[in-house]
Design a protein around this motif. Structure first.
Motif, PDB file in Angstrom:
ATOM      1  N   ASP A 121      -1.854  -6.119 -18.864  1.00 24.39           N
ATOM      2  CA  ASP A 121      -3.091  -5.445 -18.459  1.00 24.39           C
ATOM      3  C   ASP A 121      -3.448  -5.691 -16.996  1.00 24.39           C
ATOM      4  O   ASP A 121      -4.448  -5.152 -16.515  1.00 24.39           O
ATOM      5  N   TYR A 122      -2.649  -6.506 -16.318  1.00 19.66           N
ATOM      6  CA  TYR A 122      -2.958  -6.827 -14.915  1.00 19.66           C
ATOM      7  C   TYR A 122      -2.566  -5.642 -14.038  1.00 19.66           C
ATOM      8  O   TYR A 122      -1.392  -5.258 -13.980  1.00 19.66           O
ATOM      9  N   PRO A 123      -3.503  -5.035 -13.317  1.00 24.98           N
ATOM     10  CA  PRO A 123      -3.197  -3.811 -12.557  1.00 24.98           C
ATOM     11  C   PRO A 123      -2.213  -4.077 -11.414  1.00 24.98           C
ATOM     12  O   PRO A 123      -2.269  -5.119 -10.755  1.00 24.98           O
ATOM     13  N   PHE A 124      -1.347  -3.111 -11.183  1.00 22.55           N
ATOM     14  CA  PHE A 124      -0.399  -3.220 -10.078  1.00 22.55           C
ATOM     15  C   PHE A 124      -1.140  -3.285  -8.746  1.00 22.55           C
ATOM     16  O   PHE A 124      -0.716  -3.986  -7.820  1.00 22.55           O
ATOM     17  N   SER A 125      -2.258  -2.596  -8.647  1.00 26.57           N
ATOM     18  CA  SER A 125      -3.036  -2.600  -7.413  1.00 26.57           C
ATOM     19  C   SER A 125      -3.538  -4.003  -7.075  1.00 26.57           C
ATOM     20  O   SER A 125      -3.697  -4.345  -5.892  1.00 26.57           O
ATOM     21  N   GLU A 126      -3.793  -4.823  -8.096  1.00 25.62           N
ATOM     22  CA  GLU A 126      -4.184  -6.216  -7.876  1.00 25.62           C
ATOM     23  C   GLU A 126      -2.973  -7.076  -7.551  1.00 25.62           C
ATOM     24  O   GLU A 126      -3.031  -7.968  -6.707  1.00 25.62           O
ATOM     25  N   TYR A 127      -1.883  -6.795  -8.226  1.00 24.42           N
ATOM     26  CA  TYR A 127      -0.642  -7.549  -8.024  1.00 24.42           C
ATOM     27  C   TYR A 127      -0.194  -7.503  -6.565  1.00 24.42           C
ATOM     28  O   TYR A 127       0.207  -8.514  -5.993  1.00 24.42           O
ATOM     29  N   ILE A 128      -0.290  -6.337  -5.924  1.00 22.89           N
ATOM     30  CA  ILE A 128       0.221  -6.209  -4.555  1.00 22.89           C
ATOM     31  C   ILE A 128      -0.771  -6.710  -3.506  1.00 22.89           C
ATOM     32  O   ILE A 128      -0.466  -6.676  -2.307  1.00 22.89           O
ATOM     33  N   ARG A 129      -1.909  -7.206  -3.934  1.00 21.63           N
ATOM     34  CA  ARG A 129      -2.829  -7.842  -2.979  1.00 21.63           C
ATOM     35  C   ARG A 129      -2.304  -9.207  -2.544  1.00 21.63           C
ATOM     36  O   ARG A 129      -2.695  -9.711  -1.495  1.00 21.63           O
ATOM     37  N   ASP A 130      -1.422  -9.783  -3.344  1.00 21.33           N
ATOM     38  CA  ASP A 130      -0.805 -11.068  -3.021  1.00 21.33           C
ATOM     39  C   ASP A 130       0.438 -10.809  -2.172  1.00 21.33           C
ATOM     40  O   ASP A 130       1.459 -10.346  -2.669  1.00 21.33           O
ATOM     41  N   GLN A 131       0.370 -11.109  -0.879  1.00 20.77           N
ATOM     42  CA  GLN A 131       1.491 -10.805   0.011  1.00 20.77           C
ATOM     43  C   GLN A 131       2.725 -11.640  -0.290  1.00 20.77           C
ATOM     44  O   GLN A 131       3.819 -11.283   0.133  1.00 20.77           O
ATOM     45  N   GLU A 132       2.550 -12.745  -1.017  1.00 20.49           N
ATOM     46  CA  GLU A 132       3.716 -13.524  -1.451  1.00 20.49           C
ATOM     47  C   GLU A 132       4.614 -12.686  -2.348  1.00 20.49           C
ATOM     48  O   GLU A 132       5.824 -12.876  -2.377  1.00 20.49           O
ATOM     49  N   SER A 244      10.066   4.096 -27.246  1.00 17.36           N
ATOM     50  CA  SER A 244      10.712   5.316 -26.764  1.00 17.36           C
ATOM     51  C   SER A 244      10.075   5.834 -25.483  1.00 17.36           C
ATOM     52  O   SER A 244      10.738   6.422 -24.644  1.00 17.36           O
ATOM     53  N   GLU A 245       8.762   5.586 -25.293  1.00 23.18           N
ATOM     54  CA  GLU A 245       8.107   6.106 -24.101  1.00 23.18           C
ATOM     55  C   GLU A 245       8.450   5.267 -22.878  1.00 23.18           C
ATOM     56  O   GLU A 245       8.633   4.052 -22.972  1.00 23.18           O
ATOM     57  N   PRO A 246       8.554   5.914 -21.723  1.00 27.19           N
ATOM     58  CA  PRO A 246       8.924   5.203 -20.496  1.00 27.19           C
ATOM     59  C   PRO A 246       7.805   4.304 -20.000  1.00 27.19           C
ATOM     60  O   PRO A 246       6.660   4.400 -20.456  1.00 27.19           O
ATOM     61  N   LEU A 247       8.135   3.453 -19.044  1.00 27.35           N
ATOM     62  CA  LEU A 247       7.129   2.622 -18.406  1.00 27.35           C
ATOM     63  C   LEU A 247       6.154   3.503 -17.613  1.00 27.35           C
ATOM     64  O   LEU A 247       6.528   4.580 -17.154  1.00 27.35           O
ATOM     65  N   PRO A 248       4.931   3.063 -17.442  1.00 27.53           N
ATOM     66  CA  PRO A 248       3.965   3.868 -16.664  1.00 27.53           C
ATOM     67  C   PRO A 248       4.387   4.001 -15.210  1.00 27.53           C
ATOM     68  O   PRO A 248       5.043   3.119 -14.659  1.00 27.53           O
ATOM     69  N   GLU A 249       3.995   5.107 -14.605  1.00 29.68           N
ATOM     70  CA  GLU A 249       4.305   5.354 -13.207  1.00 29.68           C
ATOM     71  C   GLU A 249       3.389   4.527 -12.291  1.00 29.68           C
ATOM     72  O   GLU A 249       2.278   4.156 -12.668  1.00 29.68           O
ATOM     73  N   MET A 250       3.857   4.265 -11.089  1.00 30.84           N
ATOM     74  CA  MET A 250       3.035   3.595 -10.083  1.00 30.84           C
ATOM     75  C   MET A 250       1.908   4.528  -9.652  1.00 30.84           C
ATOM     76  O   MET A 250       2.133   5.733  -9.478  1.00 30.84           O
ATOM     77  N   ASP A 251       0.715   3.988  -9.472  1.00 30.75           N
ATOM     78  CA  ASP A 251      -0.391   4.828  -9.020  1.00 30.75           C
ATOM     79  C   ASP A 251      -0.191   5.217  -7.562  1.00 30.75           C
ATOM     80  O   ASP A 251       0.396   4.461  -6.769  1.00 30.75           O
ATOM     81  N   SER A 252      -0.669   6.390  -7.197  1.00 29.82           N
ATOM     82  CA  SER A 252      -0.393   6.960  -5.877  1.00 29.82           C
ATOM     83  C   SER A 252      -1.009   6.138  -4.743  1.00 29.82           C
ATOM     84  O   SER A 252      -0.427   6.040  -3.660  1.00 29.82           O
ATOM     85  N   ALA A 253      -2.173   5.541  -4.970  1.00 26.19           N
ATOM     86  CA  ALA A 253      -2.816   4.754  -3.916  1.00 26.19           C
ATOM     87  C   ALA A 253      -1.987   3.510  -3.594  1.00 26.19           C
ATOM     88  O   ALA A 253      -1.799   3.162  -2.416  1.00 26.19           O
ATOM     89  N   SER A 254      -1.477   2.856  -4.628  1.00 28.24           N
ATOM     90  CA  SER A 254      -0.633   1.672  -4.415  1.00 28.24           C
ATOM     91  C   SER A 254       0.664   2.057  -3.719  1.00 28.24           C
ATOM     92  O   SER A 254       1.156   1.338  -2.840  1.00 28.24           O
ATOM     93  N   ARG A 255       1.209   3.185  -4.109  1.00 21.75           N
ATOM     94  CA  ARG A 255       2.451   3.641  -3.473  1.00 21.75           C
ATOM     95  C   ARG A 255       2.250   3.851  -1.978  1.00 21.75           C
ATOM     96  O   ARG A 255       3.059   3.395  -1.165  1.00 21.75           O
ATOM     97  N   GLN A 257      -0.014   2.569  -0.071  1.00 19.26           N
ATOM     98  CA  GLN A 257      -0.270   1.273   0.558  1.00 19.26           C
ATOM     99  C   GLN A 257       1.040   0.554   0.857  1.00 19.26           C
ATOM    100  O   GLN A 257       1.216  -0.017   1.942  1.00 19.26           O
ATOM    101  N   LEU A 258       1.993   0.604  -0.077  1.00 25.82           N
ATOM    102  CA  LEU A 258       3.275  -0.073   0.114  1.00 25.82           C
ATOM    103  C   LEU A 258       4.162   0.668   1.122  1.00 25.82           C
ATOM    104  O   LEU A 258       4.892   0.036   1.884  1.00 25.82           O
ATOM    105  N   VAL A 259       4.101   1.986   1.116  1.00 27.39           N
ATOM    106  CA  VAL A 259       4.861   2.767   2.107  1.00 27.39           C
ATOM    107  C   VAL A 259       4.438   2.349   3.507  1.00 27.39           C
ATOM    108  O   VAL A 259       5.276   2.124   4.396  1.00 27.39           O
ATOM    109  N   ASP A 260       3.139   2.243   3.709  1.00 26.88           N
ATOM    110  CA  ASP A 260       2.624   1.827   5.023  1.00 26.88           C
ATOM    111  C   ASP A 260       3.019   0.380   5.323  1.00 26.88           C
ATOM    112  O   ASP A 260       3.393   0.053   6.467  1.00 26.88           O
ATOM    113  N   TYR A 261       2.937  -0.470   4.335  1.00 29.41           N
ATOM    114  CA  TYR A 261       3.223  -1.891   4.525  1.00 29.41           C
ATOM    115  C   TYR A 261       4.669  -2.123   4.943  1.00 29.41           C
ATOM    116  O   TYR A 261       4.953  -2.967   5.797  1.00 29.41           O
TER     117      TYR A 261
END
Length: 282
Positions: A121-132, A244-255, A257-261
């Protein structure tokens, strides 16, 4: 086989979540390449001071007359791995595999969930706030020690996105690099993806499997751990546990943010490899 006679021809050093399992399992299909040692030995990383060199040599027992190599993704990130590898095998061919760090970071996030280190349940948007968590996509920083110790012609950096465009040409390049005679060999099932992220019914069960494997590897039980990982039982459990269902897609805002990073790193790596700056073929 004495220490003076023993040598390893190639060593894959990473990076994680970039297709190294798929690459290794295809390379060892070549009839001239030894296929008896496990992937993820980690000797030149955390096990170097725990196990003597004979322990490492014994993993290649029966390899006489074959091209020998191994893949341990921890080597790219271990600060002493390049120096240690060079000490024992100064003529070794070094293989590194990279991919778009945006996709690599999301894959790493899913892997942390599998290991139980991050809640589902931990959001990817929170995960990428940690630069480590993001530093592992700065490949040029981690490749630098290998370029310091080994001649440039002994280092092959593969880009996953490029490989997928022409697999035959890419594996020909790899086989030429490691020194086999039959360079036109194309591994069976080369287009099949390996070790992909999967959506699990019972995540705790997958957590136990991953943590058991990690526990054994850290204690030098690498061969046993790899046999267990690839056993019919482990694969059956994972097959039954997979949704059977795939993993959820990355949210566009996080994507974005990472493209810029990673924009600067994209340029740095392209310059290091002499490639176009659009190295990930977005």
């Amino acid at each position: 086989m004495s220490q003076e006679q023993f040598k390893v021809d190639f060593i894959g050093v990473g990076s994680g979540k970039c297709g190294s399992t798929w690459l290794y399992e295809n390379v060892i299909q070549h009839p001239e390449v030894f296929d008896g040692n496990p992937k993820e030995i980690h000797y030149f990383g955390d096990l170097y001071e725990q196990q003597d060199f004979n322990w490492y040599k014994d993993l290649f027992a029966g390899s006489e007359g074959k091209i020998k190599g191994e893949f341990s993704i921890s080597y790219m990130y271990h600060p002493q791995a390049a120096e240690r590898i060079y000490k024992h095998f100064p003529d070794a061919k070094i293989i590194a595999m990279v991919r778009d760090p945006v996709e690599r970071t999301y894959s790493d996030y899913q892997h942390f969930i599998r290991k139980g280190d991050v809640s589902r349940d931990y959001p990817f948007s929170e995960y990428i706030r940690d630069q480590e968590k993001l530093k592992f996509g700065y490949y040029t920083d981690y490749l630098a020690p290998f370029y310091e110790h080994f001649p440039k012609e002994n280092i092959l950096v593969l880009v996953l996105e490029e490989m997928q465009h022409d697999l035959a040409a890419c594996y020909k390049q790899i086989f030429e690099f490691i020194g086999v005679k039959e360079t036109s060999f194309l591994p069976e099932g080369v287009e099949e993806k390996r070790n992909q992220g999967v959506n699990y019914r019972f995540l705790k069960l997958e957590n136990v499997l991953v943590r058991t494997y990690r526990f054994m590897v850290k204690r030098g039980l690498t061969g046993f751990a790899e046999r267990l990982k690839r056993s019919g039982l482990a694969q059956l459990v994972r097959k039954i546990n997979a949704k059977s269902e795939p993993l959820p897609e990355m949210d566009s805002a996080s994507r974005q943010q990472l493209v810029d990073y990673y924009a600067e790193e994209q340029t740095r790596l392209a310059q290091l490899l002499g490639r176009d700056t659009q190295i990930w073929n977005r």
